[in-house]
Design an enzyme around this catalytic site. Structure first.
Site, PDB file in Angstrom:
ATOM      1  N   GLU B 493     -20.959  -6.222 -20.886  1.00 56.12           N
ATOM      2  CA  GLU B 493     -21.063  -4.972 -20.012  1.00 56.12           C
ATOM      3  C   GLU B 493     -19.817  -4.510 -19.658  1.00 56.12           C
ATOM      4  OE1 GLU B 493     -24.127  -6.197 -17.309  1.00 56.12           O
ATOM      5  OE2 GLU B 493     -25.508  -5.653 -18.452  1.00 56.12           O
ATOM      6  N   LYS B 599     -16.954  -9.700 -20.645  1.00 62.53           N
ATOM      7  CA  LYS B 599     -17.441 -10.109 -19.373  1.00 62.53           C
ATOM      8  C   LYS B 599     -18.412 -11.476 -19.524  1.00 62.53           C
ATOM      9  CE  LYS B 599     -21.211  -8.467 -15.979  1.00 62.53           C
ATOM     10  NZ  LYS B 599     -22.120  -7.808 -15.751  1.00 62.53           N
ATOM     11  N   GLN B 600     -18.964 -11.469 -20.769  1.00 64.65           N
ATOM     12  CA  GLN B 600     -20.081 -12.594 -20.962  1.00 64.65           C
ATOM     13  C   GLN B 600     -20.097 -12.700 -22.355  1.00 64.65           C
ATOM     14  OE1 GLN B 600     -22.992 -10.356 -18.613  1.00 64.65           O
ATOM     15  NE2 GLN B 600     -24.604 -11.547 -19.957  1.00 64.65           N
TER      16      GLN B 600
END
Lengths: 771, 771
Positions: B493, B599-600
């Site tokens: 995100e 972010k991930q």
């Protein structure tokens, strides 16, 4: 002397004869009294079953549990009810023997007379005069005259202030699924409550009620006094969110009794909340006669600047004045933070939301007849600029994007669904031309008034921020090396999700280029601090030049949007009793996307708003193409067609279109006048008179005229404000006459049928009209 | 016998020693008791200043005046307060001499003991046991034991049901502008009230309170009884939205007094509103001992299916069980209309909204250990399909689009702004992969359980409708003759408004192709009525094949989205005390868009969820590229990196990542455990154990295993449900052992390190682990 003796005659009266419950809500709308600070619908003082009463205070909005933010149905100052020997005089309880109302447009006063007969045969006549003062916008008044015609009885009169109000909320959305909240809400919690009582007082010489809006925290103070004949016995009571004052008196047969209810209204938008009670109590209770005289004087001054008359067509004069009346009571030059809702302050349609209607349809009237009011309306856009910035950010863009529907903050407030929950409304996302329309209003105002201070102090910031919006919204088509605007809605709302709507693209281009010009002038003046960087402005100019505008200069035909000409060309084959097209069989508002049919002018609108940008041949070709494909399913449509028909030399339908616009409310042509006045159509009607038949345009910063009168009209007279001067224009069948006030000067020439004329103060200039 | 005698020892206890006000809200979260029907935070029975207490009932949402819809902070059943000689025993009023709490994961019981000393030196010990029954989800109970240690006094105990609750609402938005409503609202009307009292009763043998949610109209009935020693003097009172029962008794020095509060909770979601009072009053008041025993039995059965143990790492076992405990109390197999919020029923973070977290992170746990619960969770998606249809329509698309944040109806409920009003949240508009994630959950469930009935009755309709969404959402790029998805957000995100996120494109493609396969099978079975037309299915297949998936098969490197490789490659240079990367200087969540920092997992996530679709070399290359660029600023990140690190043969950090995931709440690694449990991380922790160290994957519909144990672990044991059978897996350092229950049969082979193995009921199969 009868109360009706004060009424003006001639083409100043709008009348209702006989009480028709089916038309009661319609009459409530058209008989609205107001002054731009407030509007109060023409509900009978004693109320009736099925009434849609309402007083709306400009700028007072509240959301709470409504679908979208509402213009608050504010406390009601009207209630004034009469009991004769214990029987309430109203249309439910008594027989109505005689009934007439008349709105005097000349002084903004509503007159009513009603002869009631109760079950005992007692006949009692109620007459009243009602107005919201234009001289002091915080004051309203009613004079009530009671006449016992065939009896002598005890009469009780109750005057109340009622805060127990609710807005209409045409929920539910998502009706087709029982698990959706809105459905539950509708069934169980349906309400649009926007106020709670915070203060009430019945201890002084009158009654006082103060409500507070729930979300927005506005305090609304109302004070009322009731002047009565000597000997009346008075009592007061305070109920929940309602205060009332009653008097008991003896009415002798044939002896009129007169009472005056005077009301003062202030809000915490105007004065400190702590002062409301004092201000209201001190202000209420002035003498009715004085209030009436001051109000009449203010109205006379207003009409002096804006009256439009048509010799030879009395109905046209009356309709013109009716529309102008509703424009005059819709806006307040003293309030730079309020604007005009699509239904003005006369009803709850569109919930008091502000559209492009203001800048494109109404603003010209104010600019050319009440420039201070025009300025206040534009200052509203300045004061909602932060909301527009938030809209841009919320949509992923830079700068400021004006809301398609705007309320008090400028945030986007368009509902996402039709009231039946079946159709998605896309205008809030896609009808982005509104941002250019706001810029158009600013430029038109500054050109007409010469008020460059406004541009420097307010307008320029709007232009810069909105240009930043366009710069981020424009999409670069690398393959074609041009800028495009995809997924938009133009003025013609039949077509959603279209690419490169020519109106929108042209207006965005114009907007950027005008901004660059304003920047250049400010820079030349030495203003530098708040100016954008040179690079940014250069980029705006480059983008403007590269915006895709698909005009075939040879064919002269403008495609409304990319792919429009490939849509199905469904012919119109039926017209209604007003000679307006009907939807072809099988079609309605929501399945037009694949057709060439147009809801309201789009390309024709463009040709109107940017008159310098297109040649006559282009205007003619496009009018010929689009006019037969336009269904006029918006009250904004006919006036523009009247104007452009005259311009392109096809005035055959001009009078039909004009009448359609002028009578949209008087004749309830759209069937929804009960929701409020079509304020944009009122502005369009004025434009049809002045820009259509009057042939007025501003081109290259100059006034130009090409008037044309329809058959039967012998004279059209109107006035125009222009850079501090007032120009009286009289169009006769063979000539047109211009006159400046005796002490006025006008250096710039005007163009009449292309020929320059010089005007001197006090002497008329007459120019023949070519055949 | 002390109350603590019932507690299990070993790796089943989570303990707190000493009352620390700064950690009180953290402990309230981790000590939540529940059963999927309800969750109750671990607030002390007598409350304390600064508490964030809450009971949440699955599926009970309400909007009213909250920013977005809330999972309702329902009536509180806990209150049980003690006064000794008039002094209230609580941490504000008394000195805390001794304080310990322990959550027994094995039976879902929270124990507390506190020794209070008042200003007179009176020492009184309170002990309690608390649980929400897993045997009968409508029942909750507290046993309270009071011991006057050095005095004999009059003791008053008050047991209450409290409906005066409010949800937290982290308004305001638009803080920087005083004219915005939200600001006003925050200052003046800040509240998130969601209930009003509709019934209360203190006339029977206990107390009863019934509240109703304001918008959604759910009735919430609570009945409570208090069993006390003989001789206690009892009184009851009814206040506004609160009912209470008090008993007065004599406590002798050293003589324990025991009271049992038993509570029954029903709502109009479960039973007819008219029956609520009767059902609650009849059900409350069962004996505490019986309830405790039934609850323990239900918990033992649950653990038998899902316990995971690590020999050699006691902390890992306890952490695994802690995470599994929170998954067990988060979902209810008996409720097909509720799902799991991002913070389960343990706090108000994300307001109880449902994300992809369920399908991608939590669902595998349920599928492979509690398939009935998995089915209920997927039925929620079926029952919210109409909401998804409305989302699609609202966004201009066909079919059904699942909400990024979903509540009770499936409508999109993502807030548009961060709580400080400064940043726009785009996930609601752009993180569209959630629709494919729902399909992924369905396919995974059906493959693992063989429950084709579910597919026929529910799943297929979802797949067809969501495929229609993709077909309308995919954009045709004519120049390249391919389909694209522009302006999306992938799992990472940090990057908004990106085009052709490979995760999203691949999942959409996979989604369409799987739908086609399901269609083919249903058609072959003769189902025809509800099936899509052949043409439509053919179009899905064509579109799927033409979706742009930018994988360079030679380089093996997958670009996360179009243009990602051109972003700035900002290096990570600092790590925190957990060995997790810090934001590089000058960066935060909202300015990462121009960098390559992630972010991930996004590409890595894709390689995990579609294990068949990519070869080992691709997996290795991308793990090597993306892992160092991932900041793990989501609790969803570490578990996936543990798993994929092991898969690609780079398990160096696997244990670190595992611990980061397993202890995210126990160690409050993200600092926000007070808002509720990181439920997705709990599911990710289970996946790290089973898919990571256990090496389990499903490929081509078969179970495959490639286990790997970190240093220090001597055995990892877990169980898997597979098509009606339960497989016990034990991973040792040199071998892995599989065992089916004695009476089970399993026709299909499993693959262990690529070799097929046949399992027979009752006998263990042991396979050596290659070095």
């Amino acid at each position: 002397m009868a109360l009706s003796d004060i009424l003006n005659g001639g083409d100043w009266l709008i009348e209702e004869t006989g009480f028709d419950p089916d038309k009661a809500n319609f009459h409530e709308t058209i008989f609205t009294v107001g002054n731009g600070y407030l509007g109060t619908r023409g509900t009978l003082e004693e109320g009736h079953r099925g009434e849609l009463s309402g007083t709306y205070l400009a700028g007072v909005y509240d959301h709470n549990d409504s679908t979208v933010i509402d213009q608050v149905n504010a406390p009601d100052w009207l209630p004034l009810a009469v009991w004769v020997a214990g029987t309430r005089l109203d249309v439910q309880t008594c027989m109505v023997v005689e009934y007439r109302r008349a709105l005097d447009l000349r002084q903004g006063v509503l007159y009513r007379t009603t002869l009631f007969e109760d079950s005992e045969g007692r006949r009692t006549r109620l007459e009243s005069l009602r107005f919201a003062s234009l001289a002091d916008r915080h004051l309203c008044a009613i004079r009530l005259r009671i006449m016992a015609e065939n009896h002598s009885s005890e009469v009780v009169v109750e005057s109340a202030l009622n805060g127990l109000r609710r807005n209409l909320d045409r929920l539910p959305v998502y009706t087709d699924h029982p698990s959706f909240h809105a459905e539950v809400k509708w069934q169980k919690w349906a309400k649009s409550r926007h106020m709670g009582e915070v203060d009430a007082d019945i201890s002084g010489g009158g009654i006082y009620l103060e409500m507070e809006t729930l979300d927005t925290g506005h305090r609304l103070g109302y004070g009322a006094r009731l002047a009565t004949p000597v000997g009346a016995v008075r009592s007061r009571r305070r109920d929940y969110e309602r205060v009332a004052e009653s008097v008991t008196l003896q009415a002798g047969e044939g002896v009129p009794v007169t009472l005056d209810k005077t009301v003062a209204i202030f809000t915490s938008r105007d004065v400190a909340a702590g002062d409301l009670r004092t201000r209201c109590q001190q202000t209420a209770g002035q003498g009715f006669e004085d209030l009436l005289a001051a109000n009449a004087e203010a109205w006379h001054a207003a009409w002096d600047a804006c009256d439009v008359t048509v010799e030879g067509d009395s109905a046209a004069t009356r309709a013109a004045r009716f529309n102008i009346y509703h424009l005059l009571i819709a806006a307040n030059p003293e309030d730079p933070r309020a604007n005009i809702g699509a239904k003005s302050l006369s009803g709850e349609g569109y919930k008091g939301h502000v559209f492009w209607d203001t800048e494109i349809f109404m603003l010209p009237f104010y600019i050319y007849t009440q420039p201070e009011t025009a300025k206040a309306l534009l200052l509203y856009r300045y004061h909602t600029l932060d909301g527009a910035r938030t809209n841009a950010k919320a949509n992923g863009f830079a700068g400021a994007q004006y809301a398609w529907e705007s309320a008090d903050t400028g945030l986007e407030t368009t509902p996402k669904w039709t009231a039946d929950g079946k159709n998605r409304i896309w205008t809030g996302e896609e009808e982005i031309h509104v941002t250019a329309d706001v810029a158009y209003g600013i430029l038109t105002y500054v050109t007409a008034t010469g008020d460059w201070d406004f541009m420097r102090d307010y307008g320029a910031e709007i232009l810069f921020e909105t240009s930043r919006f366009w710069a981020s919204r424009l999409e670069h088509n690398a393959a074609e090396d041009r800028y495009e605007l995809t997924r938009v809605i133009g003025p013609d709302e039949f077509h959603e999700h279209v690419d490169n709507n020519t109106f929108t693209n042209c207006m965005a281009r114009w907007h950027l280029l005008e901004t660059v010009a304003v920047y250049e002038r400010l820079k030349a003046e030495g203003a530098s601090e708040a100016l954008p960087k040179q690079d940014e402005v250069a980029h705006w100019r480059e983008m403007a030049d590269a915006i895709h505008i698909p005009i075939d200069r040879k064919q002269h035909l403008i495609e409304q949007f990319s792919g429009y000409f490939a849509r199905e060309d469904v012919p119109v084959t039926e017209w209604d009793e007003n000679d307006m097209p009907r939807y072809p069989a099988g079609y309605d508002h929501f399945n037009m996307n694949d057709t060439m049919l147009v809801k309201q002018p789009d390309v024709i609108m463009l040709l109107y708003v940017l008159p310098d940008a297109f040649d006559d041949e282009t205007k003619r070709a496009n009018y010929a193409f689009y006019e037969p494909r336009t269904l006029h399913k918006s009250s904004l449509s006919p006036a523009i067609h009247a104007i452009m028909g005259i311009e392109v030399g096809d005035p055959a339908k001009a009078l039909t279109y004009f009448n359609r616009s002028a009578f949209v409310d008087l004749a309830d042509n759209q069937g929804n006048t009960q929701d409020g006045i079509h304020a944009a159509s009122a502005g369009g009607t004025w434009q049809a008179l002045v820009f259509g038949f009057g042939g007025f345009r501003v081109k290259d910063g100059r006034m130009t005229f090409k008037p044309w009168l329809p058959e039967g009209w012998s004279e059209l007279a109107f006035k125009l404000h222009w850079r501090g001067k007032v120009l009286q224009v009289r169009v006769y069948r063979g000539s047109v006459e211009f006159m400046l006030a005796a002490d006025a000067e006008m250096k710039e020439e005007i163009l009449v049928f292309g020929q320059p004329e010089t005007l001197t103060g006090g002497s008329a200039v007459s120019v023949p009209i070519p055949d």
